[in-house]
Structure formats: structure tokens, C-alpha cells
Design a protein around this motif. Structure first.
Motif, PDB file in Angstrom:
ATOM      1  N   LYS A 244      20.791 -17.514  27.200  1.00 27.37           N
ATOM      2  CA  LYS A 244      19.514 -16.821  27.095  1.00 27.37           C
ATOM      3  C   LYS A 244      19.461 -15.985  25.817  1.00 27.37           C
ATOM      4  N   PRO A 245      18.267 -15.762  25.256  1.00 24.25           N
ATOM      5  CA  PRO A 245      18.163 -14.917  24.067  1.00 24.25           C
ATOM      6  C   PRO A 245      18.635 -13.491  24.363  1.00 24.25           C
ATOM      7  N   VAL A 246      19.339 -12.917  23.408  1.00 22.32           N
ATOM      8  CA  VAL A 246      19.771 -11.523  23.512  1.00 22.32           C
ATOM      9  C   VAL A 246      19.211 -10.806  22.287  1.00 22.32           C
ATOM     10  N   PRO A 247      17.993 -10.285  22.376  1.00 17.30           N
ATOM     11  CA  PRO A 247      17.363  -9.648  21.223  1.00 17.30           C
ATOM     12  C   PRO A 247      18.263  -8.583  20.602  1.00 17.30           C
ATOM     13  N   GLY A 248      18.329  -8.611  19.283  1.00 15.12           N
ATOM     14  CA  GLY A 248      19.152  -7.648  18.578  1.00 15.12           C
ATOM     15  C   GLY A 248      20.597  -8.050  18.434  1.00 15.12           C
ATOM     16  N   LYS A 249      20.944  -9.252  18.880  1.00 19.04           N
ATOM     17  CA  LYS A 249      22.332  -9.704  18.765  1.00 19.04           C
ATOM     18  C   LYS A 249      22.456 -11.022  18.000  1.00 19.04           C
ATOM     19  N   GLY A 250      21.523 -11.924  18.207  1.00 17.94           N
ATOM     20  CA  GLY A 250      21.607 -13.218  17.544  1.00 17.94           C
ATOM     21  C   GLY A 250      22.068 -14.304  18.488  1.00 17.94           C
ATOM     22  N   GLN A 336       8.584 -11.011   7.391  1.00 20.62           N
ATOM     23  CA  GLN A 336       9.495  -9.880   7.276  1.00 20.62           C
ATOM     24  C   GLN A 336      10.765 -10.045   8.098  1.00 20.62           C
ATOM     25  N   GLY A 337      11.062 -11.271   8.501  1.00 20.95           N
ATOM     26  CA  GLY A 337      12.306 -11.558   9.198  1.00 20.95           C
ATOM     27  C   GLY A 337      12.365 -11.039  10.615  1.00 20.95           C
ATOM     28  N   GLN A 338      11.193 -10.746  11.204  1.00 18.32           N
ATOM     29  CA  GLN A 338      11.192 -10.116  12.523  1.00 18.32           C
ATOM     30  C   GLN A 338      11.296 -11.108  13.671  1.00 18.32           C
ATOM     31  N   GLY A 339      11.169 -12.418  13.416  1.00 17.85           N
ATOM     32  CA  GLY A 339      11.236 -13.396  14.477  1.00 17.85           C
ATOM     33  C   GLY A 339      10.069 -13.281  15.427  1.00 17.85           C
ATOM     34  N   THR A 340      10.225 -13.841  16.619  1.00 15.27           N
ATOM     35  CA  THR A 340       9.156 -13.779  17.622  1.00 15.27           C
ATOM     36  C   THR A 340       9.538 -12.820  18.737  1.00 15.27           C
ATOM     37  N   GLU A 341       8.552 -12.361  19.450  1.00 12.60           N
ATOM     38  CA  GLU A 341       8.792 -11.416  20.532  1.00 12.60           C
ATOM     39  C   GLU A 341       9.655 -12.050  21.613  1.00 12.60           C
ATOM     40  N   GLY A 342      10.648 -11.314  22.057  1.00 13.18           N
ATOM     41  CA  GLY A 342      11.557 -11.826  23.075  1.00 13.18           C
ATOM     42  C   GLY A 342      12.762 -12.549  22.516  1.00 13.18           C
ATOM     43  N   GLY A 343      12.781 -12.802  21.198  1.00 15.18           N
ATOM     44  CA  GLY A 343      13.953 -13.398  20.569  1.00 15.18           C
ATOM     45  C   GLY A 343      14.054 -14.898  20.678  1.00 15.18           C
ATOM     46  N   LEU A 348      16.018 -11.675  11.959  1.00 11.15           N
ATOM     47  CA  LEU A 348      17.149 -11.829  11.052  1.00 11.15           C
ATOM     48  C   LEU A 348      17.874 -10.513  10.785  1.00 11.15           C
ATOM     49  N   PHE A 349      17.225  -9.398  11.027  1.00 14.66           N
ATOM     50  CA  PHE A 349      17.921  -8.122  10.914  1.00 14.66           C
ATOM     51  C   PHE A 349      18.460  -7.757  12.292  1.00 14.66           C
ATOM     52  N   HIS A 350      19.491  -6.954  12.341  1.00 15.38           N
ATOM     53  CA  HIS A 350      20.213  -6.666  13.577  1.00 15.38           C
ATOM     54  C   HIS A 350      20.635  -7.975  14.244  1.00 15.38           C
ATOM     55  N   ASN A 351      21.116  -8.888  13.419  1.00 13.75           N
ATOM     56  CA  ASN A 351      21.510 -10.218  13.866  1.00 13.75           C
ATOM     57  C   ASN A 351      22.974 -10.414  13.485  1.00 13.75           C
ATOM     58  N   THR A 377      16.208 -27.533  20.460  1.00 15.95           N
ATOM     59  CA  THR A 377      16.787 -27.177  19.175  1.00 15.95           C
ATOM     60  C   THR A 377      15.676 -26.633  18.289  1.00 15.95           C
ATOM     61  N   VAL A 378      15.792 -25.391  17.885  1.00 13.31           N
ATOM     62  CA  VAL A 378      14.711 -24.765  17.128  1.00 13.31           C
ATOM     63  C   VAL A 378      15.120 -24.427  15.701  1.00 13.31           C
TER      64      VAL A 378
END
Length: 457
Positions: A244-250, A336-343, A348-351, A377-378
Motif C-alpha cells: 500500500k502507498p505510504v505517503p512521505g516514505k516512497g 512541483q514534484g508533489q505527486g497525487t493525493e494519497g500517494g 518526490l520530496f520526503h521520498n 505498473t505506474v
């Protein structure tokens, strides 16, 4: 605590640590299937486009490609003629049925922790639950001298293999022991995440403090708050292992993505939590590579002011990192490298992929993308579209703006990692390993000579 209660607690620890997460009525085949899944056997023993467990996958190592073998119950090319004892010897001692030594790319040093009961269940599964494949792998392992002499691994095993099954720690909880049993054994976390010595043995003094795996960097997963994953919560670790996505971790990538997709996400929630509980207690190791956690670098930013009104150069190799990012990355990861909501599409930052001092994982993802099994695969790879110079420019732009600015990407690094089959090779490591083996041989001969002199005396 009275003696009766202490004895009962200790017995509970023993039973839970060794028991698989199954209802009693489940068959040995299904129990073995679960355990083989925990061991991630299919990931290494299935070649791209090949049949399951039929082998032939080249495993990149510093010494050259090691090809996985057929572990289906085929009696001609697989393990169909193996007895339970021979199967046990392979998992616990790294021995083939013909007596030859296996290369420790097969993580028998970790599988050795598995109980006899669990090995027997796995044997039942491989013999009865796996479809036999009689096709031989296309290639056989051919490492350079002296590593092509499998008999030499007998000395290596004598020096570094502990074939003792897992022993429970009565001072810990049953949950912790279950997690330790899986992490140290079938899940073989140390195989990738522990650095190696010149003799290719795991450096246990730096247990789980980061290692190299076929050109990928398996990061420090000790409890150190800066170098390791001390700032991860148990829930975040469970979510990560579940895919599962873990926002702020990558996200997971490379071999770790394979481990998640083929193995970890198929384990029970209780087993994943147990692994997380254990991993959070691994003694902290400061590898000295970071001054702040890998997931704390970077911020939301862009370089649009450098793009407006500026034509692309005629030589695309002269494109700036910002231009390449705008052309290939911004559509998914945002301007700005923020990705999408929910990860779902990570920021790309805090990744963590951009926060480590070792930039290999970033280069690997840029070249080869993130391939997922049983999941969408994204992240595509750009090896066929971008040159070494362009990947280098893009990688350094990402590190400077969103990641660890002290980390760097170089063109020789990109060129080496471009070919997955040779990405893990290293002439310097090969020389170091040869020197280490020579030193080890001298030590062994010295000990033998000393013993002979004592016998004569």
C-alpha cells in the motif's frame, strides 16, 4: 513471576514462533505453499516469460550472473527425485542432491533457521503442489576463477554458515519471536539488507544496515532514527509490506517490489505485524551516510522560470534536468514534484528513493521503472528514450531539488546500471573478493599445518 507461569510463557513463545499462520484443518500442501511464499521462491526461480519455478533467471552479483535452477518436481531437470533429507540439506546446508554446493545467492544461510516441520511442509508443497517443468534453463552459472570451483564453498560454509534452526528468545513476546523467525529465516531480510565482507559473508556487526543487491541499494532498516527506519511506525511498515502507498516514505522498487508482490503482501496481517514488531527492535546502526532521515529531504518546488521562452537545444543531450523533468516526469509527479493525493503517484520530496546517499535506486527507477506483479505498473523506465547523459542530468536535478543534494548521479554509474544482467558486477569487488579468498585460504592452511604439528608433537 512463579516458575509454572514462566514455563507456560516460554512454551507459548516456542509454539507461536514455530507455528505457521494456518488453521489446523489446512493441508500440508497449502501450509507449504504459504511458507514457500514467505520465502519468495518464485521471484528468483522464474525467468521473465518463463514457467513458474522453472529457473533460468540471471541473478546479478559482484562476481557475475548466477542463474537460478529449476525447482519444480521435474525428475529430469528439477527436484522431483529429491528426498525430504536432500531437500532439507539444500535449504539448510546449501547442498544439492548430487552433493555439490549451491552458491549463497540461494539464501540457505537464512533458510537454515526454518524448523524441520516447516521444511517438511514446503517439501510436500513442492512435490505435490507445483507443476513439473521438464524444460532445462537456457544458461548455467559460469563464474570466473576461483569462484567456479563449488567445492571451495565447503570452506566458506564452515566459516560462515550457522545451520541451527531458529531458537526462541524466552525474554521476548510470542509475536516478536514469530517476527524474528520469519525475518531471520524465510523472509531472509539479512540477505539483502546486511552489507557483505570481502569473503561475501554477511557482516553481522552491521546487521541490516544496508547492502548492495544486483545494482540496487537495500537500505539500512535498523532502528536508527537517521540512518535507518527508526522514524517509521509499525503501521507504516505493515502498509509498506502490504504494497500500500505510504505517503512521505516512497514506494518499493526493484527487488523489494518483487519481495512485496510475490511474498510479503500475501502473508497474514498477524505475520506482517510480527515482522514489523521485530524489525523495530533491531539494534540501531549508524552508517554515517546521512545527517537527517532519508524521508526528510526536499520540498515542493519547480524550475518553471528556467523553461519559459527557452527553446530546447538541438542536441537533446544538452537538455537541462528541468527540461527533461518537464518533458518526462511532470505529467505524473506534477510540476512541483508533489505527486497525487494519497500517494498513488508518489511525491518526490520526503521520498526515501531520493534521500539516501547511494543514488543507485534512483538511477535504476529512471532507467527501468518500477515493475509490479499483480498490481498496476505506474512508473515506466526511460532506458530506451534517454541517454546516459540525460539520465544523469535528470537524476541530479531530482536530487538537488527534491532529495539529498549531497548525493550524485554520474554517467559511468548510469552506464553500468543500464544493463540489469551486469548491474551488480564490479571489477574492484571481484578483485577484493579474490584477495579475501586468498587470505582465507592461507588462514585455513595455516590452521591445518598447526594441527598437524600438534599431532606430531
Amino acid at each position: 513471576m512463579n516458575k509454572t507461569l514462566m514455563k507456560s510463557s516460554w512454551l507459548a513463545v516456542v509454539l507461536v514462533a514455530a507455528a505457521p499462520a494456518f488453521a489446523a484443518e489446512n493441508s500440508d500442501v497449502e501450509r507449504g505453499r504459504y511458507l514457500a511464499t514467505a520465502g519468495d521462491c518464485v521471484a528468483c526461480h522464474t525467468a521473465p516469460g518463463g514457467k513458474s519455478m522453472a529457473g533460468g533467471l540471471p541473478l546479478a552479483s559482484p562476481l557475475g550472473a548466477i542463474y537460478s535452477t529449476n525447482i519444480t518436481p521435474s525428475k529430469t531437470h528439477g527436484i522431483g527425485s529429491y528426498t525430504l533429507q536432500q531437500f532439507t540439506d539444500a535449504l539448510r546446508h546449501g547442498k544439492r542432491a548430487d552433493g555439490a554446493n549451491l552458491y549463497p545467492a540461494m539464501p540457505y544461510t537464512a533458510y537454515a533457521k526454518t524448523t524441520d516441520e516447516d521444511i517438511a511442509a514446503m517439501y510436500t508443497y513442492f512435490m505435490q503442489g507445483v507443476q513439473p517443468v521438464d524444460e532445462a534453463p537456457a544458461k548455467q552459472t559460469a563464474l570466473p576463477f576461483p569462484f567456479n570451483i563449488r567445492a571451495s564453498l565447503g570452506v566458506w560454509n564452515a566459516m560462515f554458515l550457522d545451520a541451527t534452526p531458529y531458537k526462541t528468545d524466552a525474554s521476548q513476546t510470542p509475536e516478536w519471536n514469530r517476527g524474528a523467525y520469519l525475518a531471520q529465516g524465510l523472509a531472509h531480510c539479512t540477505t539483502c539488507h546486511t552489507p557483505r565482507t570481502s569473503l561475501m559473508a554477511e557482516d553481522l556487526k552491521r546487521n541490516l544496515s544496508g547492502g548492495d543487491v544486483g545494482g540496487w541499494y537495500a537500505p539500512n532498516i535498523t532502528s536508527h532514527a537517521v540512518s535507518g527506519i527508526g522514524d517509521w511506525t509499525q503501521d507504516e511498515l505493515v502498509a509498506y509490506m502490504s504494497g500500500k502507498p505510504v505517503p512521505g516514505k516512497g514506494p518499493a522498487a526493484g527487488p523489494m517490489a518483487e519481495a512485496v508482490d510475490h511474498s510479503l503482501k500475501h502473508l497474514s496481517p498477524d505475520d506482517l505485524k510480527a515482522i514489523a514488531v521485530y524489525i523495530k527492535t533491531v539494534p540501531a546502526v549508524d552508517d554515517g551516510s546521512l545527517k537527517q532521515p532519508a524521508d526528510s529531504f526536499g520540498k515542493q518546488t519547480d524550475a518553471l522560470d528556467t523553461l519559459r521562452g527557452v527553446d530546447l537545444p538541438k542536441d537533446y543531450n544538452a537538455m537541462t534536468g528541468a527540461q527533461i523533468y518537464d518533458a518526462y516526469c511532470a505529467a505524473c509527479h506534477q510540476a512541483q514534484g508533489q505527486g497525487t493525493e494519497g500517494g498513488g503517484l508518489p511525491g518526490l520530496f520526503h521520498n526515501t528513493s531520493l534521500g539516501h546517499a547511494n543514488s543507485n535506486n534512483l538511477v535504476q527507477v529512471l532507467l527501468h521503472g518500477i515493475e509490479r506483479h499483480g498490481a498496476d505498473t505506474v512508473m515506466p523506465g526511460f532506458a530506451d528514450e534517454l541517454s546516459d547523459k540525460q539520465i544523469t542530468a535528470l537524476g541530479n536535478y531530482l536530487l538537488t531539488n527534491y532529495g539529498n543534494p549531497a548525493a550524485k548521479v554520474t554517467e559511468p554509474q548510469v552506464a553500468q546500471l543500464r544493463d540489469p544482467a551486469t548491474a551488480g558486477s564490479s571489477s574492484s569487488f571481484l578483485m577484493l573478493a579474490r584477495v579475501g579468498m586468498a587470505v582465507g585460504l592461507v588462514i585455513v592452511l595455516g590452521v591445518i599445518a598447526w594441527l598437524l604439528r600438534r599431532r606430531k608433537a
